[in-house]
Write a protein that holds these residues in place. Structure first.
Motif, PDB file in Angstrom:
ATOM      1  N   GLY A 102       0.816  -1.205   0.000  1.00  0.00           N
ATOM      2  CA  GLY A 102       0.000   0.000   0.000  1.00  0.00           C
ATOM      3  C   GLY A 102       0.851   1.256   0.000  1.00  0.00           C
ATOM      4  O   GLY A 102       2.084   1.223   0.053  1.00  0.00           O
ATOM      5  N   HIS A 103       0.179   2.406  -0.037  1.00  0.00           N
ATOM      6  CA  HIS A 103       0.897   3.679  -0.028  1.00  0.00           C
ATOM      7  C   HIS A 103       0.005   4.781   0.513  1.00  0.00           C
ATOM      8  O   HIS A 103      -1.203   4.626   0.622  1.00  0.00           O
ATOM      9  CB  HIS A 103       1.402   4.035  -1.432  1.00  0.00           C
ATOM     10  CG  HIS A 103       0.310   4.447  -2.379  1.00  0.00           C
ATOM     11  ND1 HIS A 103      -0.378   3.549  -3.169  1.00  0.00           N
ATOM     12  CD2 HIS A 103      -0.235   5.668  -2.654  1.00  0.00           C
ATOM     13  CE1 HIS A 103      -1.285   4.199  -3.892  1.00  0.00           C
ATOM     14  NE2 HIS A 103      -1.224   5.488  -3.593  1.00  0.00           N
ATOM     15  N   MET A 104       0.622   5.932   0.819  1.00  0.00           N
ATOM     16  CA  MET A 104      -0.075   7.142   1.243  1.00  0.00           C
ATOM     17  C   MET A 104       0.636   8.353   0.667  1.00  0.00           C
ATOM     18  O   MET A 104       1.864   8.347   0.500  1.00  0.00           O
ATOM     19  CB  MET A 104      -0.077   7.279   2.774  1.00  0.00           C
ATOM     20  CG  MET A 104      -0.978   6.341   3.527  1.00  0.00           C
ATOM     21  SD  MET A 104      -0.883   6.716   5.314  1.00  0.00           S
ATOM     22  CE  MET A 104      -2.105   5.570   5.957  1.00  0.00           C
ATOM     23  N   TYR A 105      -0.134   9.401   0.400  1.00  0.00           N
ATOM     24  CA  TYR A 105       0.412  10.709   0.037  1.00  0.00           C
ATOM     25  C   TYR A 105       0.086  11.686   1.164  1.00  0.00           C
ATOM     26  O   TYR A 105      -1.074  11.842   1.546  1.00  0.00           O
ATOM     27  CB  TYR A 105      -0.193  11.216  -1.269  1.00  0.00           C
ATOM     28  CG  TYR A 105       0.441  10.619  -2.506  1.00  0.00           C
ATOM     29  CD1 TYR A 105       1.412  11.313  -3.220  1.00  0.00           C
ATOM     30  CD2 TYR A 105       0.067   9.361  -2.958  1.00  0.00           C
ATOM     31  CE1 TYR A 105       1.994  10.771  -4.355  1.00  0.00           C
ATOM     32  CE2 TYR A 105       0.641   8.810  -4.092  1.00  0.00           C
ATOM     33  CZ  TYR A 105       1.602   9.523  -4.791  1.00  0.00           C
ATOM     34  OH  TYR A 105       2.180   8.982  -5.911  1.00  0.00           O
ATOM     35  N   ILE A 106       1.124  12.339   1.678  1.00  0.00           N
ATOM     36  CA  ILE A 106       0.963  13.255   2.798  1.00  0.00           C
ATOM     37  C   ILE A 106       1.251  14.685   2.329  1.00  0.00           C
ATOM     38  O   ILE A 106       2.268  14.941   1.679  1.00  0.00           O
ATOM     39  CB  ILE A 106       1.918  12.894   3.952  1.00  0.00           C
ATOM     40  CG1 ILE A 106       1.834  11.385   4.265  1.00  0.00           C
ATOM     41  CG2 ILE A 106       1.612  13.725   5.175  1.00  0.00           C
ATOM     42  CD1 ILE A 106       0.465  10.889   4.631  1.00  0.00           C
ATOM     43  N   ASP A 107       0.355  15.604   2.655  1.00  0.00           N
ATOM     44  CA  ASP A 107       0.569  17.006   2.340  1.00  0.00           C
ATOM     45  C   ASP A 107       1.655  17.562   3.243  1.00  0.00           C
ATOM     46  O   ASP A 107       1.529  17.528   4.472  1.00  0.00           O
ATOM     47  CB  ASP A 107      -0.748  17.766   2.533  1.00  0.00           C
ATOM     48  CG  ASP A 107      -0.617  19.244   2.212  1.00  0.00           C
ATOM     49  OD1 ASP A 107       0.405  19.635   1.622  1.00  0.00           O
ATOM     50  OD2 ASP A 107      -1.547  20.006   2.546  1.00  0.00           O
ATOM     51  N   ALA A 108       2.730  18.076   2.645  1.00  0.00           N
ATOM     52  CA  ALA A 108       3.860  18.580   3.427  1.00  0.00           C
ATOM     53  C   ALA A 108       3.712  20.055   3.781  1.00  0.00           C
ATOM     54  O   ALA A 108       4.557  20.597   4.502  1.00  0.00           O
ATOM     55  CB  ALA A 108       5.169  18.369   2.661  1.00  0.00           C
ATOM     56  N   GLY A 109       2.678  20.735   3.279  1.00  0.00           N
ATOM     57  CA  GLY A 109       2.463  22.133   3.609  1.00  0.00           C
ATOM     58  C   GLY A 109       3.477  23.048   2.948  1.00  0.00           C
ATOM     59  O   GLY A 109       4.221  22.652   2.050  1.00  0.00           O
ATOM     60  N   VAL A 110       3.518  24.294   3.397  1.00  0.00           N
ATOM     61  CA  VAL A 110       4.445  25.278   2.835  1.00  0.00           C
ATOM     62  C   VAL A 110       5.555  25.551   3.836  1.00  0.00           C
ATOM     63  O   VAL A 110       5.411  25.345   5.035  1.00  0.00           O
ATOM     64  CB  VAL A 110       3.711  26.590   2.478  1.00  0.00           C
ATOM     65  CG1 VAL A 110       2.698  26.347   1.379  1.00  0.00           C
ATOM     66  CG2 VAL A 110       3.028  27.181   3.708  1.00  0.00           C
TER      67      VAL A 110
END
Length: 412
Positions: A199-207
């Motif tokens: 499986g996998h995930m995408y994480i928002d890293a922000g600014v």
């Protein structure tokens, strides 16, 4: 005759003379190489020596390499001893960054590294592993990796679960109350547990660069052989492979397979407290997408789509929102404006969104079918609450194959 004799004498002398370091140039003898009576001849035209300023001394070539040769190589990906890819670093760099040796790269001069509990990394392609990896871990505690952006342009962090086996949820309500994988510091991510290899995930890293993302494995409860290895990839904002906003899972390609976390037709249990988006990139010249259940070769009756009801018995598909015995009020998979392929829709079913139950279909049925959606972008949404029993029993979650449909197939 005398001139011919002198000429031959000079030729023989040139061939027999030994080269001296004090010679003006290599191959021409010094004055001391000739008899005294012939020096006047050599020093007069046409045998006069060239002036020293036009012929620099011959430099001797060194036969030995320096003892302080500097070896450099790029800090790129390399293959470790376990077959994994890591970052190519010197031994000093690897130790300074808190990494561990996992083979060699750059013709034996570099090292591949992995990171475990308590480490911080800004290296792209880092592997987050359990203590003692590749041996299993059987203990209670919290193992955390802090991920710092390698560049301010990084927008997302992709997590690939190369290995992921921790204790699963409880048998009653399917809550991860023993072991859990938690992501904090980015967009809201549901906690997961069980077996999620592949499986996998995408994480928002922000600014900015001051908001690190923390990855944490919490282990507790009874004895269990845990094993994890999570590849951490940092994705710049400007790349074409960046996921769409709000997608915890992101797939590319004309066809592929989607699975809920901890899905397994034999022993997996659908996880409670899930709420996330699943996105498929719309490829060029494709206008629609079809979904169908994965083959189930384990059970007599397929459990590839079992979201609600008692999965030990046959359960029909349920559709729509709101209250009622055939609606999806608690657990569901949202497929925007879904329609069955090759089946006449009931008059009242103008546009089905939520699908649940134990059969995958866009209308009430006991027979799974292929479902089509033409809503763009291609996006699903999966939701579960925190209660299963006594109505919902042994649900597995879902596994779906998808195939995008060309615009020429009269798909708008």
């Amino acid at each position: 005759m005398m001139s011919l004799y002198v000429y031959l004498l000079v030729i023989v002398s040139l061939c027999a003379a030994e080269t001296s370091d004090k010679s003006v140039f290599q191959g021409v003898p010094s004055d001391n190489s000739f008899p005294k009576w012939s020096r006047r001849i050599l020093n007069s035209p046409p045998f006069k020596k060239p002036e020293r300023k036009f012929w620099p001394p011959t430099q001797k070539e060194s036969r030995f390499l320096s003892l302080f040769t500097v070896i450099t190589f790029p800090n790129g990906d390399c293959a470790g001893a376990s077959g994994d890819n890591g970052t190519c670093l010197t031994a000093r760099e690897c130790s300074g960054k808190g990494g561990s040796v996992n083979g060699y790269c750059a013709n034996g001069f570099g090292l591949c590294f992995m990171k475990s509990c308590g480490a911080t990394t800004s290296e792209n392609g880092t592997y987050f592993v359990n203590s003692g990896y590749p041996a299993v871990f059987d203990g209670t505690g919290s193992c955390e990796l802090t991920v710092v952006k390698s560049d301010p342009d990084v927008c997302q962090i992709r997590l690939d679960f190369v290995r992921f086996a921790i204790a699963g949820p409880d048998q009653t309500n399917h809550v991860c109350n023993q072991d859990q994988f938690i992501v904090s510091g980015g967009n809201p991510v549901p906690g997961i547990c069980g077996v999620n290899q592949g499986g996998h995930m995408y994480i928002d890293a922000g600014v900015g660069t001051t908001n690190p993302v923390k990855l944490t494995f919490v282990t507790s409860g009874t004895s269990f052989e845990r094993l994890w290895k999570v590849k951490v990839t940092q994705i710049p904002c400007s790349t074409i492979y960046k996921a769409e906003e709000g997608c915890l899972q992101y797939y590319t390609g004309v066809s592929g397979q989607l699975r809920s976390f901890n899905y397994d037709p034999a022993s997996g249990l659908q996880l409670s407290n899930q709420d996330y988006g699943i996105c498929i990139r719309m490829e060029r010249n494709f206008c629609g997408i079809q979904y169908s259940v994965c083959p189930d070769t384990v059970n007599n009756r397929s459990r590839a789509f079992t979201l609600s009801g008692n999965s030990n018995n046959p359960v029909n598909s349920m559709i729509g929102s709101g209250a009622g015995p055939n609606n999806c009020a608690n657990d569901w998979l949202l497929v925007p404006c879904a329609a069955n392929v090759g089946r006449i829709q009931p008059a009242q079913a103008l546009c089905t969104d939520r699908i649940c139950g134990g059969t995958f279909s866009a209308d009430l049925s006991m027979q799974s079918t292929t479902v089509l959606s033409t809503v763009k972008p291609f996006r699903l949404w999966f939701h579960t609450d925190n209660v299963e029993a006594p109505v919902d029993i042994d649900n597995r979650g879902f596994c779906l194959n998808y195939v995008q449909q060309p615009c020429t197939n009269n798909v708008m």
